[in-house]
Motif scaffolding. Structure first.
Motif, PDB file in Angstrom:
ATOM      1  N   UNK A  54       5.813   2.389  -5.121  1.00  8.67           N
ATOM      2  CA  UNK A  54       5.564   0.998  -4.780  1.00  8.67           C
ATOM      3  C   UNK A  54       6.673   0.344  -3.985  1.00  8.67           C
ATOM      4  N   UNK A  55       6.425  -0.533  -2.968  1.00 10.60           N
ATOM      5  CA  UNK A  55       7.362  -1.334  -2.161  1.00 10.60           C
ATOM      6  C   UNK A  55       7.202  -2.872  -2.227  1.00 10.60           C
ATOM      7  N   UNK A  90      -4.980   9.025   2.228  1.00 12.63           N
ATOM      8  CA  UNK A  90      -5.795   8.750   1.054  1.00 12.63           C
ATOM      9  C   UNK A  90      -5.055   7.802   0.111  1.00 12.63           C
ATOM     10  N   UNK A  91      -5.796   6.886  -0.497  1.00 12.55           N
ATOM     11  CA  UNK A  91      -5.203   5.941  -1.436  1.00 12.55           C
ATOM     12  C   UNK A  91      -5.770   6.227  -2.820  1.00 12.55           C
ATOM     13  N   UNK A  92      -4.944   6.783  -3.699  1.00 15.37           N
ATOM     14  CA  UNK A  92      -5.362   7.117  -5.057  1.00 15.37           C
ATOM     15  C   UNK A  92      -5.024   5.940  -5.968  1.00 15.37           C
ATOM     16  N   UNK A  93      -5.996   5.049  -6.163  1.00  8.81           N
ATOM     17  CA  UNK A  93      -5.745   3.841  -6.954  1.00  8.81           C
ATOM     18  C   UNK A  93      -5.519   4.138  -8.432  1.00  8.81           C
ATOM     19  N   UNK A  94      -6.073   5.225  -8.916  1.00  9.97           N
ATOM     20  CA  UNK A  94      -5.851   5.589 -10.310  1.00  9.97           C
ATOM     21  C   UNK A  94      -4.380   5.922 -10.539  1.00  9.97           C
ATOM     22  N   UNK A  95      -3.814   6.698  -9.622  1.00 12.55           N
ATOM     23  CA  UNK A  95      -2.395   7.043  -9.720  1.00 12.55           C
ATOM     24  C   UNK A  95      -1.527   5.804  -9.533  1.00 12.55           C
ATOM     25  N   UNK A  97      -2.311   2.759 -10.317  1.00 15.43           N
ATOM     26  CA  UNK A  97      -2.414   1.977 -11.545  1.00 15.43           C
ATOM     27  C   UNK A  97      -1.520   2.549 -12.637  1.00 15.43           C
ATOM     28  N   UNK A  98      -1.521   3.856 -12.777  1.00 18.70           N
ATOM     29  CA  UNK A  98      -0.672   4.510 -13.772  1.00 18.70           C
ATOM     30  C   UNK A  98       0.804   4.278 -13.463  1.00 18.70           C
ATOM     31  N   UNK A  99       1.153   4.331 -12.169  1.00 16.82           N
ATOM     32  CA  UNK A  99       2.552   4.164 -11.764  1.00 16.82           C
ATOM     33  C   UNK A  99       3.053   2.740 -11.982  1.00 16.82           C
ATOM     34  N   UNK A 144       2.244   1.052  -1.650  1.00 15.52           N
ATOM     35  CA  UNK A 144       3.375   0.286  -2.177  1.00 15.52           C
ATOM     36  C   UNK A 144       2.944  -1.008  -2.858  1.00 15.52           C
ATOM     37  N   UNK A 145       2.021  -1.699  -2.242  1.00 14.88           N
ATOM     38  CA  UNK A 145       1.584  -3.009  -2.749  1.00 14.88           C
ATOM     39  C   UNK A 145       0.851  -2.864  -4.080  1.00 14.88           C
ATOM     40  N   UNK A 146       1.312  -3.524  -5.153  1.00 16.34           N
ATOM     41  CA  UNK A 146       0.638  -3.440  -6.452  1.00 16.34           C
ATOM     42  C   UNK A 146      -0.824  -3.869  -6.355  1.00 16.34           C
ATOM     43  N   UNK A 147      -1.644  -3.247  -7.166  1.00 13.44           N
ATOM     44  CA  UNK A 147      -3.084  -3.489  -7.111  1.00 13.44           C
ATOM     45  C   UNK A 147      -3.468  -4.934  -7.379  1.00 13.44           C
ATOM     46  N   UNK A 148      -2.626  -5.675  -8.114  1.00 12.58           N
ATOM     47  CA  UNK A 148      -2.982  -7.053  -8.459  1.00 12.58           C
ATOM     48  C   UNK A 148      -2.993  -7.978  -7.249  1.00 12.58           C
TER      49      UNK A 148
END
Length: 285
Positions: A54-55, A90-95, A97-99, A144-148
């Motif tokens: 994440x950045x 590819x953007x792995x949103x599951x990973x 989220x875990x990170x 990098x950008x958090x999912x929220x």
């Protein structure tokens, strides 16, 4: 045009293949019918990470920012010739989220700031025509950008789609626009780019639906108004071609069936009733 071609949500090409496949199967035949200042060279890996990736980014982006995944949609294989799944974008949103689980709010804010700077780098690359580089930067921003921070992510996806359109990777551009719209269902620019990408690949029905949505969001949008006039005849023309193709396949199949009996489809004449619009078949020796 048949009711099935008019009413089903299934692509007409699939209907054609289904019809002929089902017919051949039922006959049991074996015959076939055919963000800190980040320089353009900076990578997300240059920043400290916590439990994953994440950045950061400072300014709150808006939809007026300039200029946006991977698996190639098979429906676009003709226009994206040679394109294939690209794990680099590819953007792995599951990973993701875990990170982000162990990140503090301050860390997430820092990552949003970095992502914003990465987006700016992507925009600069886009301006000078380095579209591959801009895609890399937007992708780093998304990782990098958090999912929220859904609005920021939506912009990154939409920007990446613009770069992909420049490279004529329309199927991937559609995927990015769709993701941007999922994050912000009133994102006008994403609808515009998706509609343009659909039309570029002759997905006229989908393009028309998006242009109509654009008019709901902006009734004075000139391009969308023109499209609602331009596209219907193209849709009709395409459907007529599909109908002709379907009838041709059915005719070939019919000849294959009738051949053992010394007959062909030429022995059967189809006439349309002018009143009922239905058809009747007459046999001629």
């Amino acid at each position: 045009m048949s009711d099935r071609l008019k009413n089903t949500g299934q692509p007409n090409e699939e209907i054609i293949d289904e019809l002929t496949k089902d017919l051949k199967t039922s006959l049991n035949t074996t015959e076939s019918v055919e963000e800190f200042v980040i320089s353009p060279g900076t990578s997300a890996e240059d920043f400290p990470k916590a439990s994953g990736d994440a950045p950061h980014t400072s300014d709150t982006p808006t939809h007026s920012d300039t200029i946006e995944d991977q698996d190639l949609d098979r429906d676009f294989k003709d226009s994206d010739d040679g394109a294939k799944a690209d794990s680099d974008t590819d953007i792995d949103e599951t990973s993701l989220k875990d990170a982000e689980v162990d990140l503090t709010d301050d860390q997430k804010e820092e990552r949003k700031i970095i992502a914003e700077e990465l987006k700016k780098c992507g925009n600069e690359a886009f301006k000078i025509g380095d579209y591959e580089r801009s895609i890399e930067k937007y992708t780093e921003g998304l990782r990098t950008c958090p999912l929220q921070f859904s609005q920021q992510r939506s912009i990154l996806y939409c920007n990446r789609s613009a770069a992909r359109m420049k490279l004529q990777k329309y199927a991937q551009a559609v995927k990015d626009c769709t993701k941007a719209i999922e994050l912000d269902d009133k994102y006008l620019k994403a609808y515009i780019r998706r509609a343009q990408s659909y039309e570029a690949t002759e997905k006229f029905d989908e393009a028309l639906a998006d242009f109509k949505k654009i008019l709901e969001l902006d009734p004075d949008h000139k391009e969308a108004r023109q499209a609602t006039i331009r596209l219907p005849p193209l849709i009709e023309e395409k459907n007529e071609k599909l109908k002709t193709e379907m009838l041709g396949k059915l005719k070939d199949l019919g000849n294959m069936i009738l051949k053992p009996f010394g007959l062909s489809t030429e022995n059967f004449q189809m006439e349309q009733d002018p009143v009922s619009k239905g058809y009747k078949i007459n046999f001629k020796q």
